[in-house]
Design an enzyme around this catalytic site. Structure first.
Site, PDB file in Angstrom:
ATOM      1  N   GLY A 137       0.760  -1.198   0.020  1.00  5.76           N
ATOM      2  CA  GLY A 137       0.141  -0.098   0.027  1.00  5.76           C
ATOM      3  C   GLY A 137       0.823   1.178  -0.183  1.00  5.76           C
ATOM      4  N   HIS A 138       2.162   1.206   0.337  1.00  7.27           N
ATOM      5  CA  HIS A 138       2.857   2.290   0.551  1.00  7.27           C
ATOM      6  C   HIS A 138       4.293   2.227  -0.217  1.00  7.27           C
ATOM      7  CE1 HIS A 138       5.066   5.678   2.446  1.00  7.27           C
ATOM      8  NE2 HIS A 138       3.889   5.957   3.047  1.00  7.27           N
TER       9      HIS A 138
END
Lengths: 153, 93
Positions: A37-38
């Site tokens: 997600g990052h």
């Protein structure tokens, strides 16, 4: 580092309780669900986790200073500066130094470098409280043994 | 007491962004001056540094939370300054 488990510290390199200083190693893994997600297609260690790594290094120092009789909790982060992106497979050195050892709280400075280059730094406040239960204390002591913070025998 | 009061009032005014004139010996640090427990750690840090003592923040909070002391006992300005003076005397002894 096992980011998903908030295990930010791999090994304690040095600790000097008289000087109130600690230096620890933290190696960013190649893979982590955090990177899904990052960010998708551009994995970076989230800045909040870099702050967590600094908080844990300071926390380790305080734990040892308290002879593992009290738990530390991050209470404040001041003047945090995130200077450089941190990619997977980066070897980090996290350092912390106690600025003031109060009664029930500790003020410290912390920083992270990689290959001698400044990554981030901050001023931190930790509260110290009695361990809530034996499970928590046991887990903390086990991590202290694994990372070399606690050397018994 | 008076110099302790002035010093502590200056610290609280600076950290809590409270007008200095509003701080009196009867001001309650928490309810009147709106210094919360986190701000009070910064206040304690400055007091510790200024007077070379260790304000026992955790012990005070525990006493209050356990119902063994009223918050006024520690957080009314005049009482706080008296406690600081006691800590200074203990340190000097």
């Amino acid at each position: 580092m096992r980011l998903e488990y908030f295990e930010m510290i791999d090994r304690v390199e040095s600790i000097d309780l008289d000087a109130g200083k600690i230096s620890v190693h933290a190696y960013v893994p190649k893979d982590s669900t955090v990177f899904e997600g990052h960010f998708p297609g551009y994995p970076l260690v989230p800045g909040v986790l870099l702050i967590e790594a600094m908080a844990q290094a300071a926390g380790y120092l305080i734990l040892a200073n308290e002879k593992f009789e009290r738990m530390t909790f991050l209470a404040a982060v001041k003047e945090a500066k995130l200077r450089t992106f941190v990619l997977p497979e980066t070897a980090l050195i996290v350092t912390s130094e106690i600025e003031h050892d109060g009664a029930g709280y500790t003020m410290s400075k912390a920083a992270i470098t990689a290959d001698g280059k400044k990554i981030c730094n901050a001023k931190l406040t930790h509260r110290t409280l009695p361990f809530e239960n034996d499970d928590l204390k046991g887990h903390v002591l086990e991590r202290a043994r694994v990372t070399g913070l606690l050397n018994e025998g | 007491m008076s110099s302790t009061f002035d010093t502590v009032a200056d610290i609280i005014s600076d950290i809590g962004d409270v007008e200095r004139e509003k701080i009196t010996p009867d001001s309650h640090v928490i309810s009147d001056l709106e210094i919360d427990s986190l701000d009070f750690l910064d206040v304690a840090f400055s007091i510790d540094k200024e007077f070379d003592i260790k304000v026992p923040v955790e012990d005070w909070m525990t006493e209050i939370n356990d119902g063994n002391a009223d918050a006024e006992e520690y957080f009314l300005m005049k009482n706080l300054c008296a406690k600081i003076d006691e800590l200074k005397s203990e340190k000097a002894a």
